[in-house]
Scaffold this motif. Structure first.
Motif, mmCIF file in Angstrom:
data_model
loop_
_atom_site.group_PDB
_atom_site.id
_atom_site.type_symbol
_atom_site.label_atom_id
_atom_site.label_comp_id
_atom_site.label_asym_id
_atom_site.label_seq_id
_atom_site.Cartn_x
_atom_site.Cartn_y
_atom_site.Cartn_z
ATOM 1 N N LEU A 1 47.971 37.746 44.144
ATOM 2 C CA LEU A 1 48.866 37.088 44.959
ATOM 3 C C LEU A 1 48.054 36.333 45.824
ATOM 4 O O LEU A 1 48.729 35.102 46.197
ATOM 5 C CB LEU A 1 49.330 38.431 45.971
ATOM 6 N N ASP B 1 47.107 33.004 43.854
ATOM 7 C CA ASP B 1 48.362 32.130 43.596
ATOM 8 C C ASP B 1 48.666 31.367 44.528
ATOM 9 O O ASP B 1 48.969 30.123 44.500
ATOM 10 C CB ASP B 1 49.421 33.202 43.012
ATOM 11 N N SER B 2 48.680 31.984 45.963
ATOM 12 C CA SER B 2 48.993 30.968 47.013
ATOM 13 C C SER B 2 47.880 30.181 47.365
ATOM 14 O O SER B 2 48.247 29.168 47.769
ATOM 15 C CB SER B 2 49.029 32.127 48.082
ATOM 16 N N ASP C 1 48.518 27.140 45.497
ATOM 17 C CA ASP C 1 49.479 26.181 46.082
ATOM 18 C C ASP C 1 48.887 25.461 47.296
ATOM 19 O O ASP C 1 49.058 24.263 47.496
ATOM 20 C CB ASP C 1 50.828 27.026 46.661
ATOM 21 N N ARG D 1 58.405 35.811 41.239
ATOM 22 C CA ARG D 1 56.986 35.610 41.547
ATOM 23 C C ARG D 1 56.412 36.957 41.532
ATOM 24 O O ARG D 1 55.190 36.985 40.687
ATOM 25 C CB ARG D 1 56.872 34.679 42.969
ATOM 26 N N LEU E 1 53.716 38.339 38.845
ATOM 27 C CA LEU E 1 52.205 38.550 39.137
ATOM 28 C C LEU E 1 51.801 39.812 38.664
ATOM 29 O O LEU E 1 50.537 40.235 38.186
ATOM 30 C CB LEU E 1 51.923 38.252 40.628
ATOM 31 N N ARG F 1 55.761 31.575 35.766
ATOM 32 C CA ARG F 1 55.011 31.248 37.021
ATOM 33 C C ARG F 1 54.672 29.589 36.743
ATOM 34 O O ARG F 1 54.963 28.812 37.821
ATOM 35 C CB ARG F 1 53.769 32.043 37.214
ATOM 36 N N ASN G 1 56.179 26.213 38.588
ATOM 37 C CA ASN G 1 55.529 25.296 39.789
ATOM 38 C C ASN G 1 55.406 23.812 39.120
ATOM 39 O O ASN G 1 55.784 22.719 39.842
ATOM 40 C CB ASN G 1 53.996 25.693 39.748
#
Lengths: 279, 520, 336
Positions: free
Chosen positions: A261, A264-265, A268, C133, C137, C218, C222
């Motif tokens: 989590l 992944d962020s 970005d 999401r 994950l 995922r 994106n």
């Protein structure tokens, strides 16, 4: 600091990941001081009991408190993750930066080796390495680190290549700064973003791979608690007492999820195009 | 193109499927599915090394001259041999063979086939060299009579003839198939080898003209299922009918047995075994703390034997006191008194006497892999911790483990022996003869002329009463030396669906025969 | 195109050589003597020495390696120490099972992952997107052995809908012709076997596919968001084209390319996962074969399977490169 706050404000899921991680860390590093049980003391009379007030997550096949084992196992598992990624980071970044900065034959040789390692399925290589070094937790960690290092090498090489042509690095070279200083100050410092993303995501893989090795009997040795090994140890009781498998298995899932989590962020966040979109 | 045609047929045949499944149901009641953990290794006596799966298939495809008699396996009965006599000096065996028996390929079974088979195994199978090497001559007296001579008396020889390596092969088929005989095994047994598919299955079909009568089943499918928990799920789901005995190394969890016993669709068959599992010392090592017999005795007194049986095994294992199990005909009752008892205080005192500080001992406890061994190791480790000894468990894969042991690179290890023939020789000679110390699965006994002489004399004495006395002395001598802590003797356990009838558990060798089995 | 393929193949030689050296030396590092394992208990040191000589294990390691290379040049991967069979034949007997499993898993992952990714991009920042999401994950974070067990318990044991393990019902037999069970059943005209084979595929394929599907979903989301932010898409929308058309034609097509790379890269990881999956589901493939070989110190088999895994991976990356060319004319031109 403000950057961090900004990051979490824009990434609720990263916040969730961080909270899960914090909870797990709390459990692993504070829990053992609170728990009335020890992770290795046998209590055969109370084996495989379901969750109760005395044992919140029940007991395993030796009557050991599962929650306590998860706490101690968490220390092992999280330390394993950090250790493995740290090792992979150092090995990978060293060779990757070298390849990208020096170039030429050094680059070719290093990258061919990286390609070769990458063409083994990671678990296959890790199994072979762990078997070769002998089954122990340290060796399993080393094996997993070797399989993860190439990814770091690739990222680091890419960064080194991209940054070494930037004007400020060229300026530094012309100013006569030593290669090591240039590498440390510019390439490394400016490449840290992608490496950070890579590290967070690799933490998840590291824990999963080490757990898989533990599951296959090539990792932590009993009575040491490690989540993957605990799943393997208790797997045969899954039909009679599902909680003995779900608890450590769930802990693995949560830990890996929390890193993913956040990673992944972060990915970005460090992606310049996406960032403009968010803003 | 044909494939597409088949696709079309598939569409048309879907309504017929119900019928197809019905037709199969009939077949299923005569097909027995047996779960095994891996492919068999050598499906013929000439190369078989007591690997359990191949051995069991051999005993169902081939016959031996003699076999141990169900249900208690104390007597030997004739199979391909009708009757036999043993000479007074114990060196000559005369067999009268069963007439009119045919191999699966239609050729006749006779004395020449016996001579051919045993000489072939003697020549090609290094695994049985120690015992088959004793055979000095095999003479064909007549087509139904054969005389086997030994170089020295060996009272356990009939037991050896009941082993899968001593099964009788079709000489014609061996000639025909040569090196690939193991892929096309031909014997006289109740089942005929049909096919084998790598990591998938081995299929045997019934031999309708079997000399003891046609088997009740029409087919046996050995299904390869490597994972123990998957085997269990398959048994509960009815995907397999029998889970084979799992030899030395694999796990049978006590909890599984308890919950499977509650399952009405499943029966759990148990039988006492002569398997011994022990914590053994590296007895050849002349330095280190364990060279002192008091330290060895302290360790043996630190282990909670009854707690281990109750806690880890839940009644699926039995107590063992010394080098032989209590159900052996040569077991010396005195050993029960000589055996160390669980007494942590005594253990601490013994260590003190020996001048050993337990906290200074940091030992590696070697063990096989797998949850069962892990559980035993964990239990022993906790017992040792109670008297202050810090032991770390090293679960090691089988080949690496054997190498460590034969090289003597250990102090204490968990080990065991599963005798395949019903004679004290199986435990004593290989385990404790000092000249064999550096081979696998021994106690690595130090040179000891008196004990060696005693062991060899007990092995070769023909008179059974004298032999028994000799083995009593051997056991008492071994107990004095405390070569290890004798931990437990697991029961032989076979799981079967409750409609499987007539299954008898063999203990020596520990392999199932399916001739008498049916599915109700 | 041919030129490109040739160059690509030549470029493989150094990589595969390193793979060979790694595989060969790793195997020698593993402790435990195969001769001891083969002979079993009670073997004397003379017997062990004799067998070592017979297996050429007493030769210097360097000569063992050259022996191996010479054999390899003749398509000879040596004999399995356990079964005495040629390793190549044993691998070929098991390869279809692994290919069947992994190819189906890739297909399922694509069929599930890409549409979900597209949907997620179209509905970016909605509840659907966020849920997907988190779910994807989780899919990436799930230990394969845990998922396998849970699925077995739910769908085989409790519901009884699907078989626990294996490739085919034990009461059915199909003559292996291609080694692909459904194809063989159809060739043999045995629809019951084909259905049984299909039912046996569901759980292991799901376990293997989940990881890839989650990654793909995922990733596609994106890249699609990025692509749709680009000028040419804005232009297309401005030109009055339907939003759906734009999404499908430009967004999807342009994000398929990077998705291909992901599939190629993750394929190796998936093959590794096949070791666990094949063991839990009693699937007779090469992952399980390799793991058993490591346990038995079967040197030639470990080397052979390692090589095959590497080859599979490399083949996939070549296929990915070629597909690139097919999908993108600009790259096709560069290839020629």
């Amino acid at each position: 600091m403000t950057e961090t706050i900004l990051f979490f404000r824009h990434n609720r899921l990263a916040l969730v990941g961080a909270l899960i991680l914090a909870a797990l860390l709390l459990l692993a590093f504070v829990g053992p001081f609170v728990s009335p049980y020890t992770p290795t003391k046998l209590d055969i009379l109370h084996k495989l009991e379901g969750p109760s007030a005395a044992h919140w997550l029940g007991t395993d096949s030796f009557g050991r408190d599962i929650l306590t084992r998860i706490m101690y196992g968490g220390r092992a598992t999280l330390a394993i993750g950090l250790g493995v990624v740290g090792l992979a980071f150092v090995i990978g970044v060293f060779f990757g930066t070298l390849a990208g900065y020096v170039g030429g034959w050094t680059d070719t040789v290093i990258m061919r080796i990286v390609d070769a390692i990458l063409s083994f399925p990671a678990l296959v290589l890790a199994i072979a390495l762990a078997a070769a070094f002998g089954p122990s937790l340290q060796n399993a960690m080393l094996a997993v680190a070797i399989t993860l290092a190439p990814q770091f090498a690739r990222v680091a090489r890419g960064q080194a290549l991209a940054i070494s042509v930037k004007p400020y690095v060229e300026a530094a070279v012309s100013l006569g700064l030593s290669s090591r200083r240039i590498l440390l100050r510019y390439i490394f410092a400016n490449g840290i973003g992608p490496l950070l993303v890579q590290s967070t995501l690799a933490l998840g893989s590291a824990i999963l791979q080490t757990a898989s090795l533990g599951f296959l009997g090539l990792g932590a040795q009993p009575p040491l608690s490690e989540w993957g090994a605990d799943v393997a140890l208790n797997l045969q009781y899954a039909r009679s007492a599902i909680w003995v498998v779900l608890a450590p298995g769930g802990a693995i899932l949560l830990a890996v999820l929390s890193f993913n989590l956040i990673g992944d962020s972060l990915a970005d966040w460090f992606n310049p195009r996406r960032r403009t979109q968010i803003n | 193109m044909t494939v597409w045609k088949q696709f079309a047929t598939l569409g048309l045949m879907v309504p017929l499927l119900a019928g197809a499944i019905d037709a199969q149901a009939q077949d299923q009641s005569k097909t027995l599915v047996v779960a095994v953990p891996s492919d068999p290794v050598a499906l013929e006596p000439g190369t078989n090394k007591a690997e359990p799966i191949g051995s069991e298939i051999i005993l169902n495809v081939f016959d031996t001259l003699v076999a141990w008699t169900a249900p208690d396996f104390t007597k030997v009965e004739g199979r391909l041999a009708d009757t036999w006599t043993v000479s007074a000096d114990g060196k000559e065996f005369d067999f009268k063979l069963r007439p009119g028996v045919k191999f699966h390929d239609g050729t006749d079974f006779d004395a020449a086939a016996v001579k051919f088979s045993l000489e072939r195994t003697k020549k090609s199978n290094s695994y049985v060299q120690a015992t088959f090497g004793l055979i000095s001559d095999i003479a064909v007296v007549s087509p139904t009579e054969v005389k086997i001579s030994l170089a020295q008396p060996y009272p356990a020889f009939l037991s050896i003839l009941a082993q899968p390596q001593a099964a009788i092969v079709s000489p014609a088929a061996v000639q025909k198939f040569g090196d690939s005989f193991a892929k096309n095994p031909v014997g006289t047994g109740p089942f005929v080898f049909k096919s084998a598919q790598a990591d998938t299955n081995v299929i045997l079909d019934a031999n309708p003209s079997y000399f003891r009568g046609a088997p009740k089943l029409s087919r046996i499918v050995y299904r390869v299922i490597p994972d123990a928990s998957t085997r269990r799920l398959e048994l509960e789901n009815g995907g397999v009918d029998v889970v084979q005995q799992q030899g030395q190394l694999s796990a049978i969890a006590a909890e599984d047995i308890a919950s499977l016993k509650k399952n009405k669709d499943v029966q759990v068959l148990e039988a006492s075994s002569q398997i011994i599992r022990q914590l053994e010392f590296n007895n050849s090592k002349k330095d280190g703390p364990f060279a002192d017999v008091r330290v060895r005795k302290a360790i043996a007194s630190a282990i909670d034997y009854d707690g281990l049986l109750a806690g880890v095994f839940g009644g699926t294992a039995e107590r063992v006191y010394g080098p032989l199990t209590t159900n052996s005909w040569a077991f010396d009752p005195k050993v029960k008194e000589l055996a160390p008892k669980y007494d942590p205080d005594l253990a601490k005192k013994l260590l003190q006497e020996a001048g050993v500080d337990p906290t200074s001992l940091s030992i590696k406890l070697y063990s096989f892999q797998g949850p069962l061994w892990g559980a035993v190791a964990t239990f022993v480790q906790a017992n040792l911790a109670d008297i202050g000894i810090n032991a770390t468990i090293e679960q090691t894969e089988f080949p690496a483990y054997r190498t460590l042991q034969t090289a003597g690179q250990f102090d204490v290890a968990l080990d065991g022996r599963q005798p395949w023939y019903n004679d004290p020789d199986a435990h004593i000679t290989i385990g404790y003869l000092s000249s064999l110390a550096n081979t696998a699965m021994t106690f690595r006994m130090p040179e000891d002329k008196d004990l060696d002489a005693l062991i060899l004399k007990a092995q070769q004495t023909a008179d059974m009463e004298t032999r028994k006395k000799l083995y009593f002395t051997v056991q008492e001598e071994i107990m004095k030396r405390v070569p290890g802590a004798y931990l437990f003797s697991p029961k032989l356990i076979v799981y079967a669906r409750s409609n499987v009838k007539g299954l008898v558990i063999n203990s020596a060798p520990p392999l199932n025969e399916y001739w008498s089995v049916s599915k109700g | 195109m041919l030129n490109f393929l040739l160059r690509r193949l030549i470029g493989l030689i150094p990589v595969l050589s390193i793979v060979l050296v790694i595989a060969f030396s790793l195997v020698r590092l593993i402790p435990g003597d195969p001769a001891v394992t083969l002979l079993g208990p009670g073997a004397t040191s003379e017997q062990i020495a004799a067998l070592r000589a017979q297996l050429h294990l007493d030769r210097p390691v360097f000569l063992q390696f050259t022996d191996y290379l010479v054999g390899l040049a003749h398509g000879d991967l040596g004999l399995s120490l356990k079964s005495g069979e040629p390793v190549l034949r044993e691998i070929l007997a098991r390869l279809p099972a692994t290919i069947e499993l992994s190819v189906l898993a890739v297909l399922v992952a694509i069929l599930v992952g890409i549409p979900l990714g597209v949907l997620s991009a179209v509905k970016a920042n909605t509840l659907f997107d966020h849920t997907l999401r988190v779910v994807s994950l989780m899919g990436v974070s799930m230990p394969a052995f845990l998922l396998a067990l849970v699925l077995q318990l739910i769908f085989a044991t409790h519901l009884g809908w699907l078989p626990v393990s294996g490739r085919l019902d034990a009461y059915l037999t199909v003559e292996p012709i291609t080694g692909f069970i459904i194809l063989d059943s159809l060739i043999a005209g045995n629809p019951a076997a084909a259905l049984s084979g299909l039912a046996h595929l569901v759980l292991p394929v799901t376990v293997l596919a989940l990881f890839l599907a989650a990654t793909l979903a995922r990733f596609v989301r994106n890249t699609m968001l990025e692509v749709m932010g680009e000028d040419f898409i804005r232009t297309a929308t401005a030109k009055g084209l339907h939003r759906h058309q734009v999404v499908l034609k430009h967004g999807l097509l342009n994000s398929l390319m990077p998705a291909l790379t992901v599939i190629g890269l993750k394929f190796a990881e998936m093959l590794g996962g096949a070791i666990l999956t094949e063991t839990v589901f009693s699937w007779p493939g090469i992952g399980r074969y390799m793991f058993e070989a490591i346990k038995n110190r079967d040197y030639p088999v470990i080397q052979g399977t390692t090589l095959v895994f590497a080859l599979l991976f490399v083949t996939t990356s070549i296929i990915v490169d070629l597909l690139y060319g097919v999908l993108d004319p600009r790259i096709r031109r560069r290839m020629d």
